[in-house]
Write an enzyme that holds these catalytic residues in place. Sequence first.
Site, short mmCIF file in Angstrom:
data_model
loop_
_atom_site.label_atom_id
_atom_site.label_comp_id
_atom_site.label_asym_id
_atom_site.label_seq_id
_atom_site.Cartn_x
_atom_site.Cartn_y
_atom_site.Cartn_z
N GLU A 202 32.16 52.73 41.58
CA GLU A 202 31.14 52.90 42.62
C GLU A 202 29.81 53.46 42.11
O GLU A 202 28.74 52.95 42.45
CB GLU A 202 31.66 53.83 43.74
CG GLU A 202 32.66 53.16 44.68
CD GLU A 202 34.09 53.21 44.20
OE1 GLU A 202 34.31 53.55 43.01
OE2 GLU A 202 35.00 52.90 44.98
N GLU B 70 41.85 53.57 46.17
CA GLU B 70 41.86 54.40 47.39
C GLU B 70 43.03 54.04 48.30
O GLU B 70 43.63 54.91 48.94
CB GLU B 70 40.51 54.27 48.11
CG GLU B 70 39.39 54.94 47.29
CD GLU B 70 38.01 54.68 47.87
OE1 GLU B 70 37.59 53.51 47.89
OE2 GLU B 70 37.35 55.63 48.29
N1 COA Z 1 34.08 41.37 45.78
C1 COA Z 1 33.93 40.06 46.02
N2 COA Z 1 34.37 39.11 45.19
C2 COA Z 1 34.98 39.51 44.07
C3 COA Z 1 35.17 40.87 43.74
C4 COA Z 1 34.68 41.83 44.67
N3 COA Z 1 34.84 43.14 44.47
N4 COA Z 1 35.79 40.97 42.55
C5 COA Z 1 35.99 39.69 42.14
N5 COA Z 1 35.51 38.82 43.04
C6 COA Z 1 35.52 37.37 42.97
C7 COA Z 1 34.53 36.86 41.93
O1 COA Z 1 33.24 36.78 42.46
C8 COA Z 1 35.13 35.52 41.61
O2 COA Z 1 34.77 34.60 42.62
P1 COA Z 1 34.33 33.07 42.25
O3 COA Z 1 35.58 32.49 41.63
O4 COA Z 1 33.99 32.48 43.57
O5 COA Z 1 33.21 33.19 41.28
C9 COA Z 1 36.63 35.74 41.73
O6 COA Z 1 36.78 36.92 42.50
C10 COA Z 1 37.30 35.97 40.38
O7 COA Z 1 36.59 37.01 39.72
P2 COA Z 1 36.01 36.86 38.21
O8 COA Z 1 34.87 37.81 38.09
O9 COA Z 1 35.77 35.42 37.91
O10 COA Z 1 37.28 37.36 37.40
P3 COA Z 1 37.26 38.06 35.97
O11 COA Z 1 38.67 38.16 35.56
O12 COA Z 1 36.30 37.38 35.06
O13 COA Z 1 36.67 39.54 36.25
C11 COA Z 1 36.53 41.64 37.40
C12 COA Z 1 37.38 40.40 37.08
C13 COA Z 1 37.35 42.52 38.35
C14 COA Z 1 36.21 42.39 36.11
C15 COA Z 1 35.21 41.20 38.04
O14 COA Z 1 35.51 40.25 39.06
C16 COA Z 1 34.46 42.34 38.68
O15 COA Z 1 33.81 43.10 37.97
N6 COA Z 1 34.52 42.43 40.02
C17 COA Z 1 33.80 43.47 40.75
C18 COA Z 1 34.56 44.79 40.72
C19 COA Z 1 33.81 45.81 41.52
O16 COA Z 1 32.76 46.28 41.13
N7 COA Z 1 34.35 46.12 42.72
C20 COA Z 1 33.69 47.00 43.66
C21 COA Z 1 34.24 48.35 43.59
S1 COA Z 1 33.40 49.44 44.65
#
Ligand code: COA
Length: 248
Positions: free
Chosen positions: A143, A123
């Site tokens: 989302e 966005e």
């Molecule tokens: N909000 C808050 N924290 C987030 C985040 C988010 N949207 N996306 C990632 N983080 C944090 C993780 O909790 C993690 O924190 P930690 O180290 O304290 O555990 C850190 O960032 C690294 O993320 P991690 O999940 O370990 O990395 P990854 O490479 O294994 O996976 C993603 C990356 C993007 C696939 C995964 O983090 C994810 O699915 N995030 C959520 C995406 C999402 O749904 N966003 C909202 C959109 S509306």
Amino acid sequence: MSKVTGISAGAFETIIYEKHDGTAYITLNRPKQLNAYNVRMRDELHEVLTAIRDDPEVLVTIMKGAGDKAFCAGADLTEFLTAPPPVFARRARFARDVWGLFLSIDKPFICAMHGYVLGSGIEMAVCCDIRLASEDARFGMPETGLGIIPAAGGTQTVPRTTGMTAALEMLLTGRWLSAQEALRIRLINRIVPRVELFPAAEALAAKIKSLDPLAVRYVKQAVRCGLDLPLAEGLVLEARLARMLKKS
Ligand code: COA
């Protein structure tokens, strides 16, 4: 980088704001959280965008994400889970309409994306005018899978960028796209190798800065505002801006 005027540069927690030779740089700076967009970032982005709008020295802006892994992994899910009831959230949104402000600025924005570009990451990107991505970029609108809908304009700005067909598939299925697919649906302008991402953004900024700044701003206004108008009104807008440019 030159001193930033108009705002207290050291005050930011989630963003780095810099300015050099007519280019403003916004770096989303929560690399440990993959630059997830939280309330603090919203407020700081609002402050930075206001400064960019009002600072005559800024001709173009480059937006990017800090760290190796992400431009922005979407809304901060930890805040989302503790979010206030929707009615308060809606009030807060109108009190600080960062997306309306973003889209109202007639100076060009270039977005340089790497790694994860999810939800509000997309966005933010579609509020920018030229979007570059590195080969490792991955795009998604997750989302609906979280039981929400995009709240940073995505249902409106993504289809206006890619067209309805591709936008609806992304929004309805939550499927992630590679950089190649994002290019194919015109979500981005160009793919570059990771090491060339920032230099490519800088080169675009330099090119834009070499042009007449007022002509650049009027073109952006004509395109961005005109797309929301019927063609006849868009043509009137273009003619008015052309006259204003001649007179200036
Ligand atoms: N909000 C808050 N924290 C987030 C985040 C988010 N949207 N996306 C990632 N983080 C944090 C993780 O909790 C993690 O924190 P930690 O180290 O304290 O555990 C850190 O960032 C690294 O993320 P991690 O999940 O370990 O990395 P990854 O490479 O294994 O996976 C993603 C990356 C993007 C696939 C995964 O983090 C994810 O699915 N995030 C959520 C995406 C999402 O749904 N966003 C909202 C959109 S509306």
